[in-house]
Design a protein around this motif. Structure first.
Motif, mmCIF file in Angstrom:
data_model
loop_
_atom_site.group_PDB
_atom_site.id
_atom_site.type_symbol
_atom_site.label_atom_id
_atom_site.label_comp_id
_atom_site.label_asym_id
_atom_site.label_seq_id
_atom_site.Cartn_x
_atom_site.Cartn_y
_atom_site.Cartn_z
ATOM 1 N N PHE A 135 2.989 17.057 2.582
ATOM 2 C CA PHE A 135 3.841 16.368 3.563
ATOM 3 C C PHE A 135 5.021 15.766 2.813
ATOM 4 N N THR A 138 9.280 11.484 1.459
ATOM 5 C CA THR A 138 9.968 10.662 0.449
ATOM 6 C C THR A 138 10.916 11.514 -0.400
ATOM 7 N N SER A 144 10.987 3.694 1.017
ATOM 8 C CA SER A 144 10.693 2.790 2.137
ATOM 9 C C SER A 144 11.639 3.016 3.308
ATOM 10 N N TRP A 168 7.408 12.656 -5.162
ATOM 11 C CA TRP A 168 6.099 11.984 -5.058
ATOM 12 C C TRP A 168 5.228 12.608 -3.983
ATOM 13 N N THR A 170 2.088 14.365 -2.645
ATOM 14 C CA THR A 170 0.686 14.662 -2.945
ATOM 15 C C THR A 170 0.360 16.098 -2.529
ATOM 16 N N THR A 371 4.812 0.254 1.542
ATOM 17 C CA THR A 371 4.478 -0.738 0.510
ATOM 18 C C THR A 371 3.968 -2.012 1.176
ATOM 19 N N GLU A 373 5.140 -4.876 0.845
ATOM 20 C CA GLU A 373 6.294 -5.645 1.338
ATOM 21 C C GLU A 373 6.709 -5.143 2.727
HETATM 22 C C1 LIG Z 1 0.907 8.734 -6.126
HETATM 23 C C2 LIG Z 1 1.851 8.772 -4.971
HETATM 24 C C3 LIG Z 1 1.698 9.741 -3.980
HETATM 25 C C4 LIG Z 1 2.609 9.819 -2.927
HETATM 26 N N1 LIG Z 1 2.476 10.814 -1.969
HETATM 27 C C5 LIG Z 1 3.447 10.977 -1.037
HETATM 28 C C6 LIG Z 1 3.407 12.098 -0.127
HETATM 29 O O1 LIG Z 1 2.452 12.886 -0.116
HETATM 30 N N2 LIG Z 1 4.446 12.278 0.730
HETATM 31 C C7 LIG Z 1 5.518 11.416 0.762
HETATM 32 O O2 LIG Z 1 6.421 11.662 1.556
HETATM 33 N N3 LIG Z 1 5.584 10.346 -0.073
HETATM 34 C C8 LIG Z 1 4.577 10.115 -0.975
HETATM 35 N N4 LIG Z 1 4.633 9.048 -1.844
HETATM 36 C C9 LIG Z 1 5.822 8.186 -1.836
HETATM 37 C C10 LIG Z 1 5.586 6.787 -1.269
HETATM 38 O O3 LIG Z 1 5.374 6.846 0.107
HETATM 39 C C11 LIG Z 1 6.808 5.940 -1.671
HETATM 40 O O4 LIG Z 1 6.700 5.724 -3.067
HETATM 41 C C12 LIG Z 1 6.864 4.624 -0.916
HETATM 42 O O5 LIG Z 1 7.254 4.837 0.413
HETATM 43 C C13 LIG Z 1 7.843 3.627 -1.572
HETATM 44 O O6 LIG Z 1 9.063 4.232 -1.792
HETATM 45 P P1 LIG Z 1 9.786 4.109 -3.233
HETATM 46 O O7 LIG Z 1 8.776 4.450 -4.274
HETATM 47 O O8 LIG Z 1 11.022 4.905 -3.154
HETATM 48 O O9 LIG Z 1 10.099 2.584 -3.384
HETATM 49 P P2 LIG Z 1 11.377 1.732 -2.732
HETATM 50 O O10 LIG Z 1 11.456 2.103 -1.305
HETATM 51 O O11 LIG Z 1 12.537 2.027 -3.624
HETATM 52 O O12 LIG Z 1 10.851 0.301 -2.938
HETATM 53 C C14 LIG Z 1 10.912 -0.393 -4.172
HETATM 54 C C15 LIG Z 1 10.463 -1.833 -3.920
HETATM 55 O O13 LIG Z 1 11.341 -2.432 -2.968
HETATM 56 C C16 LIG Z 1 10.590 -3.004 -1.921
HETATM 57 N N5 LIG Z 1 11.353 -3.004 -0.672
HETATM 58 C C17 LIG Z 1 11.773 -1.936 0.044
HETATM 59 N N6 LIG Z 1 12.430 -2.345 1.132
HETATM 60 C C18 LIG Z 1 12.418 -3.701 1.115
HETATM 61 C C19 LIG Z 1 12.935 -4.720 1.970
HETATM 62 N N7 LIG Z 1 13.566 -4.413 3.123
HETATM 63 N N8 LIG Z 1 12.737 -6.018 1.627
HETATM 64 C C20 LIG Z 1 12.071 -6.361 0.491
HETATM 65 N N9 LIG Z 1 11.553 -5.432 -0.356
HETATM 66 C C21 LIG Z 1 11.728 -4.126 -0.035
HETATM 67 C C22 LIG Z 1 9.355 -2.135 -1.832
HETATM 68 O O14 LIG Z 1 8.304 -2.790 -1.125
HETATM 69 C C23 LIG Z 1 9.066 -1.924 -3.302
HETATM 70 O O15 LIG Z 1 8.379 -3.043 -3.797
HETATM 71 C C24 LIG Z 1 3.691 8.899 -2.863
HETATM 72 C C25 LIG Z 1 3.811 7.899 -3.855
HETATM 73 C C26 LIG Z 1 2.897 7.816 -4.880
HETATM 74 C C27 LIG Z 1 3.052 6.744 -5.920
#
Ligand SMILES: Cc1cc2nc3c(=O)[nH]c(=O)nc-3n(C[C@H](O)[C@H](O)[C@H](O)COP(=O)(O)OP(=O)(O)OC[C@H]3O[C@@H](n4cnc5c(N)ncnc54)[C@H](O)[C@@H]3O)c2cc1C
Length: 390
Positions: A135, A138, A144, A168, A170, A371, A373
């Protein structure tokens, strides 16, 4: 030693489950203990899993898309699905992730938003574990905030051409079909991409220190040409992928408690057997306070999960209720894992015991599927009527 009671027995959790739910839980637990646990620390250490064999075995077990109706799926209630997630995650969050992504993200997207032909083509093989799905929502610069995605799908005649990068993802490198969300002239739409389509590649992400018993990949879409019928007809806008995420988050509400339960069981048994200052570690009040506090959080988390599961079966589980469960249960599970690690002392940092593996895995679980948050902000929006994010 005086007799002891299991944390879930203190809460009389089994009395809240039907015979069928208990039977499903027992079946998944038995399989997990016999067939998965003996290997999982090695898979984690090596950063590799036999994904095809695992998918096939999990398909035979009947847990892939188990809460969906028809097309080879078992059609169980939500609580049963949650209990299966709990038992799989008691072994490792990576194994539960495989099942969540297959059933709640990839299969659910097709089941909910696909045409009848798409359902017939993909779902039976996915339920059996012969076909693996992933899926892709991201992106490197859109996590987020999926509304800022850059992947595009452009019409060329009746075909669609997809370009962009997902991050990212899976199951990405082992998938046969990728559900890819992309920006079109008519908003965000979902596409079913067979992974042997020219222009598609899925390099695996290495050097992870969390969810090592799970495949995580980048998806590269370099002018991937698809026929018109590759689009999911019923998903329009971001509500499509967000609907799938709600399903997977529900499984995590139960799943995270499995990891926590395994940590607590390990710490209880370790504390009973470990002598410090000539007495068992379990006999000290400081240890008992840790164990009592963790049992309270585990039991409360389970009561919350069951309540949300009953609400889901009654069709009363809007996203903010899912956020309550995901935020609380993953946060508490991670706290429990860290606290159990202290009880194991130095032994707590090795893969001889499951605790640090669960703790490391739960760091990913805290971040993916929304997340902590973002779930806090969803609850804040529900309480105040004010959106602190888009
Ligand atoms: C092992 C693993 C497997 C995954 N599998 C999938 C998958 O199968 N398919 C898929 O689509 N995605 C997948 N993901 C991605 C995952 O859903 C994203 O990592 C997640 O949505 C967070 O996005 P980001 O890592 O870009 O962090 P960001 O969105 O960049 O966030 C960074 C930090 O900022 C904070 N933040 C964001 N917005 C705000 C706000 N408005 N106010 C305050 N703080 C905020 C967040 O909470 C976080 O602490 C996977 C991730 C991991 C680690």
């Amino acid at each position: 030693m005086a007799s002891s009671v299991h944390p879930f027995e203190l809460f009389a959790i089994d009395g809240l489950l039907s015979d069928e739910e208990l039977e499903i839980q027992r079946t998944v637990r038995t399989m997990g203990e016999r067939e998965l646990r003996p290997h999982v620390a090695d898979w984690f250490e090596e950063g590799q899993i036999p994904a095809r064999d695992l998918a096939k075995r999990l398909g035979e077990l009947g847990v892939l898309g188990m809460h969906l109706e028809g097309y080879g799926c078992a059609g169980t209630n939500a609580v049963s699905y949650g209990l299966a997630c709990l038992e799989l995650e008691a072994v490792d969050s990576g194994l539960r992730s495989l099942v969540s992504v297959q059933g709640s993200l990839a299969m659910y997207a097709i089941w909910k938003y696909g045409s009848e032909e798409q359902k017939q083509q993909w779902l039976p093989g996915m339920a059996a574990g012969d076909t693996i799905g992933c899926f892709g929502l991201t992106e490197p610069d859109a996590g987020s905030d999926p509304g800022s995605m850059r992947t595009t799908a452009k019409r060329q005649g009746t075909d669609w051409v997809l370009s962009g990068t997902k991050m990212w993802i899976t199951n990405g490198s082992v998938a046969d079909v990728a559900v890819v969300w992309a920006r079109t002239d008519e908003g965000v739409r979902g596409f079913l991409v067979p992974t042997d389509t020219p222009g598609f590649s899925a390099p695996e992400i290495k050097k992870k220190l969390s969810l090592r018993a799970s495949v995580t990949s980048e998806l590269v879409l370099d002018g991937v040409r698809l026929p018109a019928d590759a689009m999911l007809p019923e998903a329009r806008g971001l509500s499509g992928p967000l609907g799938c995420l709600n399903e997977a988050r529900f499984g995590i509400i139960f799943g995270a408690l499995g990891a926590a339960r395994d940590c607590l069981e390990t710490a209880l048994s370790y504390a009973a057997g470990r002598e410090v200052f000539t007495r068992s570690l379990a006999s000290y009040q400081l240890t008992q306070q840790k164990l009592a506090d963790m049992t309270l959080e585990l039991g409360k988390g389970m009561l919350l999960a069951l309540h949300l599961g009953r609400l889901k079966d009654a069709g009363e589980l809007p996203p903010e209720r899912v956020s309550l469960g995901k935020l609380n249960n993953v946060r508490e599970a991670l706290d429990i894992a860290r606290q159990c690690r202290t009880i194991l002392g130095a032994n707590g940092i090795t893969l001889e015991y499951p605790v640090i593996r669960h703790a490391n895995n739960l760091e990913s679980v805290l971040t993916y599927e929304g997340t902590s948050e973002v779930h806090t902000l969803v609850i804040g929006r529900a309480l105040t009527g004010e959106a602190a994010f888009r």
